[in-house]
Write a protein that holds these residues in place. Structure first.
Motif, PDB file in Angstrom:
ATOM      1  N   ILE A  76     -13.989  15.239  36.874  1.00  0.00           N
ATOM      2  CA  ILE A  76     -14.980  14.915  35.760  1.00  0.00           C
ATOM      3  C   ILE A  76     -14.140  14.378  34.619  1.00  0.00           C
ATOM      4  CG2 ILE A  76     -15.018  17.216  34.924  1.00  0.00           C
ATOM      5  CD1 ILE A  76     -18.085  16.664  34.449  1.00  0.00           C
ATOM      6  N   THR A  77     -14.755  13.486  33.824  1.00  0.00           N
ATOM      7  CA  THR A  77     -14.108  12.906  32.513  1.00  0.00           C
ATOM      8  C   THR A  77     -15.400  13.048  31.580  1.00  0.00           C
ATOM      9  OG1 THR A  77     -12.578  11.607  33.356  1.00  0.00           O
ATOM     10  CG2 THR A  77     -13.045  11.013  31.308  1.00  0.00           C
ATOM     11  N   LEU A  78     -15.155  13.642  30.297  1.00  0.00           N
ATOM     12  CA  LEU A  78     -16.209  13.405  29.400  1.00  0.00           C
ATOM     13  C   LEU A  78     -15.536  12.382  28.139  1.00  0.00           C
ATOM     14  CD1 LEU A  78     -17.207  16.106  30.806  1.00  0.00           C
ATOM     15  CD2 LEU A  78     -17.711  16.886  28.486  1.00  0.00           C
ATOM     16  N   MET A  79     -16.259  11.529  27.831  1.00  0.00           N
ATOM     17  CA  MET A  79     -15.834  10.639  26.659  1.00  0.00           C
ATOM     18  C   MET A  79     -16.728  10.876  25.546  1.00  0.00           C
ATOM     19  SD  MET A  79     -15.334   6.551  26.942  1.00  0.00           S
ATOM     20  CE  MET A  79     -17.158   6.102  26.588  1.00  0.00           C
ATOM     21  N   LEU A  80     -16.277  11.094  24.273  1.00  0.00           N
ATOM     22  CA  LEU A  80     -16.783  10.926  23.287  1.00  0.00           C
ATOM     23  C   LEU A  80     -16.554   9.802  22.237  1.00  0.00           C
ATOM     24  CD1 LEU A  80     -15.880  14.168  23.883  1.00  0.00           C
ATOM     25  CD2 LEU A  80     -17.857  14.500  22.455  1.00  0.00           C
ATOM     26  N   CYS A  81     -17.541   9.145  21.533  1.00  0.00           N
ATOM     27  CA  CYS A  81     -16.987   7.786  20.791  1.00  0.00           C
ATOM     28  C   CYS A  81     -17.399   8.295  19.299  1.00  0.00           C
ATOM     29  CB  CYS A  81     -17.848   6.825  21.446  1.00  0.00           C
ATOM     30  SG  CYS A  81     -17.131   6.139  23.136  1.00  0.00           S
ATOM     31  N   ALA A  82     -16.879   7.966  18.487  1.00  0.00           N
ATOM     32  CA  ALA A  82     -17.174   7.759  16.860  1.00  0.00           C
ATOM     33  C   ALA A  82     -18.213   6.507  16.756  1.00  0.00           C
ATOM     34  CB  ALA A  82     -16.137   8.194  16.052  1.00  0.00           C
ATOM     35  N   PHE A  83     -19.404   6.808  16.605  1.00  0.00           N
ATOM     36  CA  PHE A  83     -20.326   5.691  16.255  1.00  0.00           C
ATOM     37  C   PHE A  83     -20.403   5.666  14.657  1.00  0.00           C
ATOM     38  CE2 PHE A  83     -21.547   6.411  20.670  1.00  0.00           C
ATOM     39  CZ  PHE A  83     -21.272   5.394  21.240  1.00  0.00           C
ATOM     40  N   GLN A  84     -20.092   6.643  13.997  1.00  0.00           N
ATOM     41  CA  GLN A  84     -20.121   6.553  12.358  1.00  0.00           C
ATOM     42  C   GLN A  84     -18.829   7.056  12.070  1.00  0.00           C
ATOM     43  OE1 GLN A  84     -23.257   9.596  11.689  1.00  0.00           O
ATOM     44  NE2 GLN A  84     -24.742   7.722  11.690  1.00  0.00           N
ATOM     45  N   GLY A  85     -18.420   6.780  10.889  1.00  0.00           N
ATOM     46  CA  GLY A  85     -17.056   7.188  10.156  1.00  0.00           C
ATOM     47  C   GLY A  85     -15.779   6.461  11.045  1.00  0.00           C
TER      48      GLY A  85
END
Length: 184
Positions: A76-85
């Motif tokens: 499994i891979t989790l990916m988190l992206c900054a859509f602000q800042g």
């Protein structure tokens, strides 16, 4: 640009917990089958258990690909992206498992989450993180967060326990590739 981390430190933990949406990727074993990518979100649905372990609340939905793939091979891979800042992408690669409400350890994992989960909780996905990396995210667009949707919760509230169990059995029983998910 990109960086590898030994552990989820305080700064990474804060970044992870601030993101209102994250993406989960899994795939079955072998060269066949379908890669699955699912968006996940909702206030308080992702928790950092320690420097190498995260968990998220998994609700009844239209499919159960993640659970099927985790039962098959655990990848499994989790990916988190900054859509602000400032732009940033964090990827957490690891081995996961679906912990059902009837499984040992479910209550301990549930205690990681500050709020009572919404109706329709199917499992908690626990991930032992083996690789932690970030990248620039320069091409990720800036977007404004308007809030969480409540449609899934309202849908589940209209179902009895028996109806939710039947839905999981009939619609979440197997992956699109025929792997066992909520059955067998």
């Amino acid at each position: 640009m990109g960086k590898l981390y030994e552990a989820i430190d305080g700064r990474l933990r804060d970044f992870i917990l601030r993101q209102p949406v994250f993406f989960v990727a899994t795939a079955p074993s072998g060269s066949g089958g379908h890669v699955n990518i699912s968006p996940k979100g909702g206030a308080g649905c992702l928790a950092v258990a320690d420097e190498r372990r995260v968990a998220y609340l998994d609700y009844t939905g239209s499919g159960a690909e993640t659970i099927a793939h985790l039962r098959d091979n655990g990848r499994i891979t989790l990916m988190l992206c900054a859509f602000q800042g400032p732009p940033k992408i964090v990827r957490l690669h690891g081995q996961g498992r679906a912990v059902l409400p009837s499984d040992a350890g479910f209550a301990e994992l549930l205690a990681l989450f500050p709020q009572e989960p919404a109706r329709g909780l199917r499992s908690i996905i626990e991930v032992t993180v083996e690789r932690i990396s970030d990248s620039c995210g320069y091409q990720v667009p800036l977007m404004e967060y308007a809030g969480d949707r409540d449609l899934l919760e309202r849908w589940a509230e209209r179902k009895s326990d028996a109806e939710l169990a039947d839905y999981r059995r009939t619609r979440n029983g197997r992956s699109i590739d025929g792997l066992p998910a909520m059955s067998d």
